[in-house]
Design an enzyme around this catalytic site. Structure first.
Site, PDB file in Angstrom:
ATOM      1  N   PHE A  13      50.530  30.238  42.328  1.00  0.00           N
ATOM      2  CA  PHE A  13      49.873  29.420  43.355  1.00  0.00           C
ATOM      3  C   PHE A  13      49.022  28.302  42.721  1.00  0.00           C
ATOM      4  CE2 PHE A  13      45.695  29.723  45.917  1.00  0.00           C
ATOM      5  CZ  PHE A  13      45.948  28.537  46.590  1.00  0.00           C
ATOM      6  N   ASP A  33      55.818  31.825  32.461  1.00  0.00           N
ATOM      7  CA  ASP A  33      55.568  32.639  33.656  1.00  0.00           C
ATOM      8  C   ASP A  33      56.695  33.640  33.766  1.00  0.00           C
ATOM      9  OD1 ASP A  33      55.380  33.515  36.495  1.00  0.00           O
ATOM     10  OD2 ASP A  33      53.895  31.917  36.659  1.00  0.00           O
ATOM     11  N   LEU A  35      57.491  35.195  36.416  1.00  0.00           N
ATOM     12  CA  LEU A  35      57.940  35.144  37.814  1.00  0.00           C
ATOM     13  C   LEU A  35      57.721  36.476  38.545  1.00  0.00           C
ATOM     14  CD1 LEU A  35      61.177  32.909  37.604  1.00  0.00           C
ATOM     15  CD2 LEU A  35      58.797  32.226  37.929  1.00  0.00           C
ATOM     16  N   TYR A 147      40.706  44.968  37.180  1.00  0.00           N
ATOM     17  CA  TYR A 147      40.904  43.511  37.243  1.00  0.00           C
ATOM     18  C   TYR A 147      39.610  42.777  36.878  1.00  0.00           C
ATOM     19  CZ  TYR A 147      41.608  38.896  39.424  1.00  0.00           C
ATOM     20  OH  TYR A 147      41.686  37.545  39.665  1.00  0.00           O
ATOM     21  N   LYS A 151      38.733  40.527  33.593  1.00  0.00           N
ATOM     22  CA  LYS A 151      38.382  39.114  33.759  1.00  0.00           C
ATOM     23  C   LYS A 151      37.060  38.831  33.053  1.00  0.00           C
ATOM     24  CE  LYS A 151      41.692  37.194  36.163  1.00  0.00           C
ATOM     25  NZ  LYS A 151      42.549  36.192  35.521  1.00  0.00           N
ATOM     26  N   ILE A 207      42.379  42.072  61.547  1.00  0.00           N
ATOM     27  CA  ILE A 207      41.085  41.838  60.891  1.00  0.00           C
ATOM     28  C   ILE A 207      40.519  43.192  60.470  1.00  0.00           C
ATOM     29  CG2 ILE A 207      38.691  41.097  61.219  1.00  0.00           C
ATOM     30  CD1 ILE A 207      39.553  39.024  63.136  1.00  0.00           C
ATOM     31  N   ARG A 215      33.051  34.260  53.391  1.00  0.00           N
ATOM     32  CA  ARG A 215      33.588  33.944  52.070  1.00  0.00           C
ATOM     33  C   ARG A 215      33.393  32.451  51.795  1.00  0.00           C
ATOM     34  NH1 ARG A 215      33.675  38.670  52.150  1.00  0.00           N
ATOM     35  NH2 ARG A 215      35.302  40.135  51.499  1.00  0.00           N
TER      36      ARG A 215
HETATM   37  P1  NAD Z   1      49.395  33.922  41.247  1.00  0.00           P
HETATM   38  O1  NAD Z   1      49.769  35.364  41.243  1.00  0.00           O
HETATM   39  O2  NAD Z   1      50.068  33.030  42.206  1.00  0.00           O
HETATM   40  O3  NAD Z   1      49.552  33.317  39.770  1.00  0.00           O
HETATM   41  C1  NAD Z   1      49.575  34.096  38.602  1.00  0.00           C
HETATM   42  C2  NAD Z   1      50.881  33.781  37.889  1.00  0.00           C
HETATM   43  O4  NAD Z   1      50.931  34.559  36.690  1.00  0.00           O
HETATM   44  C3  NAD Z   1      52.121  34.160  38.727  1.00  0.00           C
HETATM   45  O5  NAD Z   1      53.001  33.065  38.783  1.00  0.00           O
HETATM   46  C4  NAD Z   1      52.724  35.333  37.973  1.00  0.00           C
HETATM   47  O6  NAD Z   1      54.142  35.356  38.085  1.00  0.00           O
HETATM   48  C5  NAD Z   1      52.254  35.049  36.555  1.00  0.00           C
HETATM   49  N1  NAD Z   1      52.215  36.248  35.714  1.00  0.00           N
HETATM   50  C6  NAD Z   1      51.825  37.494  36.035  1.00  0.00           C
HETATM   51  N2  NAD Z   1      51.984  38.317  34.992  1.00  0.00           N
HETATM   52  C7  NAD Z   1      52.498  37.571  33.967  1.00  0.00           C
HETATM   53  C8  NAD Z   1      52.899  37.847  32.643  1.00  0.00           C
HETATM   54  N3  NAD Z   1      52.815  39.068  32.139  1.00  0.00           N
HETATM   55  N4  NAD Z   1      53.394  36.833  31.886  1.00  0.00           N
HETATM   56  C9  NAD Z   1      53.508  35.575  32.397  1.00  0.00           C
HETATM   57  N5  NAD Z   1      53.152  35.250  33.662  1.00  0.00           N
HETATM   58  C10 NAD Z   1      52.639  36.244  34.431  1.00  0.00           C
HETATM   59  O7  NAD Z   1      47.813  33.863  41.432  1.00  0.00           O
HETATM   60  P2  NAD Z   1      46.849  32.608  41.534  1.00  0.00           P
HETATM   61  O8  NAD Z   1      46.068  32.785  42.783  1.00  0.00           O
HETATM   62  O9  NAD Z   1      47.568  31.335  41.291  1.00  0.00           O
HETATM   63  O10 NAD Z   1      45.866  32.920  40.326  1.00  0.00           O
HETATM   64  C11 NAD Z   1      45.842  32.140  39.127  1.00  0.00           C
HETATM   65  C12 NAD Z   1      44.726  32.691  38.246  1.00  0.00           C
HETATM   66  O11 NAD Z   1      43.472  32.564  38.922  1.00  0.00           O
HETATM   67  C13 NAD Z   1      44.872  34.166  37.927  1.00  0.00           C
HETATM   68  O12 NAD Z   1      44.424  34.379  36.607  1.00  0.00           O
HETATM   69  C14 NAD Z   1      43.945  34.850  38.916  1.00  0.00           C
HETATM   70  O13 NAD Z   1      43.494  36.097  38.438  1.00  0.00           O
HETATM   71  C15 NAD Z   1      42.832  33.827  39.021  1.00  0.00           C
HETATM   72  N6  NAD Z   1      42.079  33.892  40.294  1.00  0.00           N
HETATM   73  C16 NAD Z   1      42.649  33.484  41.485  1.00  0.00           C
HETATM   74  C17 NAD Z   1      41.882  33.535  42.671  1.00  0.00           C
HETATM   75  C18 NAD Z   1      42.420  33.057  44.007  1.00  0.00           C
HETATM   76  O14 NAD Z   1      41.640  32.996  44.971  1.00  0.00           O
HETATM   77  N7  NAD Z   1      43.692  32.700  44.117  1.00  0.00           N
HETATM   78  C19 NAD Z   1      40.565  34.025  42.643  1.00  0.00           C
HETATM   79  C20 NAD Z   1      40.055  34.420  41.419  1.00  0.00           C
HETATM   80  C21 NAD Z   1      40.786  34.344  40.255  1.00  0.00           C
HETATM   81  C1  UD1 Z   2      38.693  38.175  46.704  1.00  0.00           C
HETATM   82  C2  UD1 Z   2      39.807  38.234  45.686  1.00  0.00           C
HETATM   83  C3  UD1 Z   2      39.722  39.516  44.927  1.00  0.00           C
HETATM   84  C4  UD1 Z   2      38.321  39.694  44.354  1.00  0.00           C
HETATM   85  C5  UD1 Z   2      37.240  39.498  45.415  1.00  0.00           C
HETATM   86  C6  UD1 Z   2      35.868  39.444  44.734  1.00  0.00           C
HETATM   87  C7  UD1 Z   2      41.664  36.964  46.565  1.00  0.00           C
HETATM   88  C8  UD1 Z   2      43.003  36.993  47.198  1.00  0.00           C
HETATM   89  N1  UD1 Z   2      41.073  38.158  46.355  1.00  0.00           N
HETATM   90  O1  UD1 Z   2      38.835  39.245  47.625  1.00  0.00           O
HETATM   91  O2  UD1 Z   2      40.638  39.424  43.857  1.00  0.00           O
HETATM   92  O3  UD1 Z   2      38.157  40.992  43.853  1.00  0.00           O
HETATM   93  O4  UD1 Z   2      37.449  38.256  46.065  1.00  0.00           O
HETATM   94  O5  UD1 Z   2      34.925  38.841  45.501  1.00  0.00           O
HETATM   95  O6  UD1 Z   2      41.134  35.921  46.234  1.00  0.00           O
HETATM   96  N2  UD1 Z   2      41.228  40.554  55.421  1.00  0.00           N
HETATM   97  C9  UD1 Z   2      41.571  40.888  56.708  1.00  0.00           C
HETATM   98  N3  UD1 Z   2      42.899  41.049  57.001  1.00  0.00           N
HETATM   99  C10 UD1 Z   2      43.900  40.885  56.059  1.00  0.00           C
HETATM  100  C11 UD1 Z   2      43.517  40.530  54.733  1.00  0.00           C
HETATM  101  C12 UD1 Z   2      42.168  40.381  54.453  1.00  0.00           C
HETATM  102  O7  UD1 Z   2      40.713  41.044  57.566  1.00  0.00           O
HETATM  103  O8  UD1 Z   2      45.093  41.050  56.388  1.00  0.00           O
HETATM  104  C13 UD1 Z   2      39.812  40.383  55.113  1.00  0.00           C
HETATM  105  C14 UD1 Z   2      39.358  41.206  53.931  1.00  0.00           C
HETATM  106  O9  UD1 Z   2      39.059  42.511  54.302  1.00  0.00           O
HETATM  107  C15 UD1 Z   2      38.160  40.395  53.444  1.00  0.00           C
HETATM  108  C16 UD1 Z   2      38.525  38.950  53.805  1.00  0.00           C
HETATM  109  O10 UD1 Z   2      39.575  39.031  54.751  1.00  0.00           O
HETATM  110  O11 UD1 Z   2      36.998  40.774  54.140  1.00  0.00           O
HETATM  111  C17 UD1 Z   2      39.016  38.158  52.612  1.00  0.00           C
HETATM  112  O12 UD1 Z   2      40.052  38.930  51.978  1.00  0.00           O
HETATM  113  P1  UD1 Z   2      40.840  38.438  50.679  1.00  0.00           P
HETATM  114  O13 UD1 Z   2      41.474  37.137  50.917  1.00  0.00           O
HETATM  115  O14 UD1 Z   2      41.689  39.579  50.243  1.00  0.00           O
HETATM  116  O15 UD1 Z   2      39.695  38.140  49.629  1.00  0.00           O
HETATM  117  P2  UD1 Z   2      38.446  38.999  49.109  1.00  0.00           P
HETATM  118  O16 UD1 Z   2      38.340  40.302  49.795  1.00  0.00           O
HETATM  119  O17 UD1 Z   2      37.266  38.098  49.182  1.00  0.00           O
END
Ligand code: NAD
Ligand code: UD1
Length: 313
Positions: A13, A33, A35, A147, A151, A207, A215
């Site tokens: 993403f 990646d 995938l 996780y 991190k 929900i 958030r």
């Molecule tokens: P994502 O899952 O879409 O992206 C992670 C990518 O890493 C994926 O394309 C997956 O295929 C790849 N991947 C997983 N294991 C792998 C491996 N062993 N070797 C190579 N590639 C691998 O998630 P994202 O939301 O795009 O997250 C990107 C980064 O940001 C991650 O490190 C995630 O932990 C961190 N992050 C994301 C959020 C969020 O809100 N999306 C919040 C906090 C931290």
């Molecule tokens: C996010 C991170 C998580 C991290 C946490 C720390 C993502 C996707 N997850 O979790 O990795 O540990 O912050 O702060 O970024 N919800 C619903 N219905 C659903 C899905 C979710 O009500 O179908 C609610 C959840 O219970 C939560 C809120 O929506 O209260 C947000 O959920 P989510 O997007 O999973 O993120 P976090 O819980 O904040």
């Protein structure tokens, strides 16, 4: 001078949104990646991109790649991004989320690869259930899951490689990122990707709790701007930054904004709160705003752009 960038997790993403924005700025982009979550179709077609469907835990491959390619910049985004997966498979996710990144740092050090900057993606998950709001980078951390532990530890390794060995680094703690290409396939995917999926497929959204949890939702375009700012800034060195908007909204507010944006009424039901769910999350972003970062999107404009990307297809 030619610029070469390595992005691990580049088909995911955030990674694929970053790659899209880097295309016009750099000469070569190498993506690794496996995938497991990302999609090749997320990536633009460009002869600037070299894509490797490999795991970052394939150490032989990663060493050869780093030594042969010697990238100028590295974005470490590859991870098992699901907290639930880390709880189910802590050893496997530790290998990906920590050891593979440590191996990259150590390969750079041992082979004296001249990196201009390496950026690591950490998470607001490191704050755990700390109640202090807003969360500052020097707030207490309380990582509660494999996780979050990985991190936090990797973030420290990255910063320490900067301080101990002179490798220019920066780490970021993403709050709740949303936008185009977020994969809704897991129940633990970002809530906005799940809501979007339900709206598109006319399904009911559940929900967890009463919807009053809040958030700091940040649109992915703002996240990419922040990443580019940090990778370029000489001031952002061997330290960690929150990436968020500095504003919290409740899930109920998000749903009503999304209904206005889409012109649709969403079917909703309520279930018990998720175990371990935190009530409120909000970032203090003054550290990154002091470098000139200004989030451009609020929840309504971010959702409008997200919805447009989903319905343009
Ligand atoms: P994502 O899952 O879409 O992206 C992670 C990518 O890493 C994926 O394309 C997956 O295929 C790849 N991947 C997983 N294991 C792998 C491996 N062993 N070797 C190579 N590639 C691998 O998630 P994202 O939301 O795009 O997250 C990107 C980064 O940001 C991650 O490190 C995630 O932990 C961190 N992050 C994301 C959020 C969020 O809100 N999306 C919040 C906090 C931290
Ligand atoms: C996010 C991170 C998580 C991290 C946490 C720390 C993502 C996707 N997850 O979790 O990795 O540990 O912050 O702060 O970024 N919800 C619903 N219905 C659903 C899905 C979710 O009500 O179908 C609610 C959840 O219970 C939560 C809120 O929506 O209260 C947000 O959920 P989510 O997007 O999973 O993120 P976090 O819980 O904040």
């Amino acid at each position: 001078m030619k610029t070469k960038v390595l992005v691990t997790g580049g088909a995911g993403f955030i990674g694929s949104n970053l790659v899209e924005s880097l295309i016009n700025k750099v000469d070569e982009i190498i993506i690794v990646d496996d995938l497991s979550m990302g999609l090749k179709s997320n990536l633009p077609s460009s002869n600037k991109i070299s894509f490797y469907e490999k795991s970052i835990t394939d150490y032989k491959f990663m060493k050869e790649l780093l030594v042969n390619e010697r990238p100028d910049y590295i974005f470490l985004l590859g991870a098992v991004a699901s907290v639930a997966d880390s709880v189910a498979h802590p050893i496997y996710t530790h290998e990906v989320n920590q050891n593979a990144n440590l191996f990259i740092l150590e390969t750079i050090r041992q082979n004296k690869i001249k990196i201009k900057k390496i950026l690591f993606a950490s998470s607001a998950a490191v704050y755990g259930d700390v109640v202090e709001l807003p969360k500052r980078e020097n707030s207490e951390v309380r990582p509660l899951t494999p996780y979050a532990i990985d991190k936090f530890a990797t973030e420290r390794f990255v910063i320490d490689y900067g301080k101990l060995y002179g490798l220019p680094t920066v780490a970021v703690r993403f709050f709740n990122v949303y936008g185009p290409k977020q994969n809704p396939k897991s129940p633990y995917s970002g809530v906005l990707s799940i809501i979007s999926d339900k709206i598109i497929n006319d399904k009911c959204f559940t929900i967890f709790g009463n919807g009053e949890q809040t958030r700091d939702f940040v649109f992915v375009d703002d996240v990419i701007h922040a990443l580019l700012l940090l990778i370029d800034s000489d001031l952002a060195l061997n330290t960690v930054y929150n990436i968020a908007t500095g504003r919290a909204v409740s899930l109920n507010q998000v749903l009503s904004s999304y209904e206005i944006v889409t012109g649709k009424t969403l079917a909703i039901d309520y279930s018990t709160p998720r175990s371990g769910d935190i009530e409120h999350s909000l970032a203090d972003i003054s550290k990154i705003t002091s470098l000139g970062f200004v989030p451009k999107y609020d929840i309504t404009s971010g959702l409008a752009k997200y919805w447009q990307s989903l319905t343009d297809k």
